[in-house]
Design an enzyme around this catalytic site. Structure first.
Site, short mmCIF file in Angstrom:
data_model
loop_
_atom_site.label_atom_id
_atom_site.label_comp_id
_atom_site.label_asym_id
_atom_site.label_seq_id
_atom_site.Cartn_x
_atom_site.Cartn_y
_atom_site.Cartn_z
N HIS A 98 22.63 -70.53 24.60
CA HIS A 98 22.08 -70.71 25.80
C HIS A 98 20.82 -71.07 25.77
CE1 HIS A 98 23.22 -66.28 27.07
NE2 HIS A 98 24.52 -66.91 27.16
N GLU A 100 17.57 -71.60 26.81
CA GLU A 100 16.22 -70.45 25.64
C GLU A 100 16.88 -70.99 24.33
OE1 GLU A 100 16.82 -67.94 29.02
OE2 GLU A 100 17.66 -69.18 27.65
N CYS A 126 19.18 -63.28 28.24
CA CYS A 126 19.64 -62.18 27.98
C CYS A 126 18.78 -61.68 27.15
CB CYS A 126 21.36 -63.19 28.14
SG CYS A 126 21.22 -64.06 26.24
N CYS A 129 18.61 -64.21 23.90
CA CYS A 129 17.39 -64.64 23.93
C CYS A 129 15.77 -64.09 24.38
CB CYS A 129 17.96 -65.84 25.84
SG CYS A 129 18.89 -67.05 25.35
#
Length: 169
Positions: A98, A100, A126, A129
């Site tokens: 992801h 992040e 999410c 993260c």
């Protein structure tokens, strides 16, 4: 000449581009949107930037790890798409990191502390993260779009991280 007269005579009209200058949140959210354009994900393009004291520390976008094929390069394409896995579920069945996560890893690779920073992201983090942002010392998360993960919001709030969903033009 009195000082007030000098001030009146030296006034310069403000150029239009100065009056249209974006505030810091808009500025960094727009940068996160630009970063998202580097994404190789076939389902969702996400960008993240991490800043402290209005200085950019790290950027990240979602996609496969370095030296690993991206989904668009594989004969079967996106594994999650082929298995019809909904967003927010079974994240372990994805080749990509992801945005992040990539921003945090970029900072780590270059020895940059993120403690006390703000994360600007095109989408709500999410749960994975969120946990990483908490442990990285992020104090504020500003995002544009939703992501189907209520637990991440709960955990970020529990960790006393300020959450702000904004809309920008």
């Amino acid at each position: 000449m009195p000082e007030t007269d000098f001030m009146e005579q030296s006034k310069i009209s403000m150029p239009d581009h100065i009056s249209e200058r974006p505030d810091w949140d808009t500025y960094f959210l727009r940068i996160s949107q630009l970063v998202a354009q580097r994404s190789t994900c076939l389902r969702r393009q996400v960008g993240a930037v991490i800043v402290r004291d209005n200085r950019l520390l790290a950027t990240g976008y979602n996609g496969a790890p370095n030296n690993v094929a991206h989904c668009f390069q594989l004969p079967g394409g996106c594994l999650r798409e082929s298995r019809k896995i909904p967003s927010g579920e079974r994240q372990e069945l994805c080749r990509g990191l992801h945005a992040e996560q990539n921003a945090i890893l970029q900072a780590a690779a270059f020895g940059v502390s993120l403690k006390g920073g703000d994360c600007y992201c095109t989408h709500q983090p999410c749960i994975t993260c969120a946990k990483m942002l908490i442990n990285a010392g992020i104090k504020r998360v500003v995002f544009l779009g939703d992501y189907p993960d209520e637990l991440s919001l709960e955990m970020l709030k529990e960790a006393k991280i300020t959450l702000e969903r904004l809309e920008i033009g």
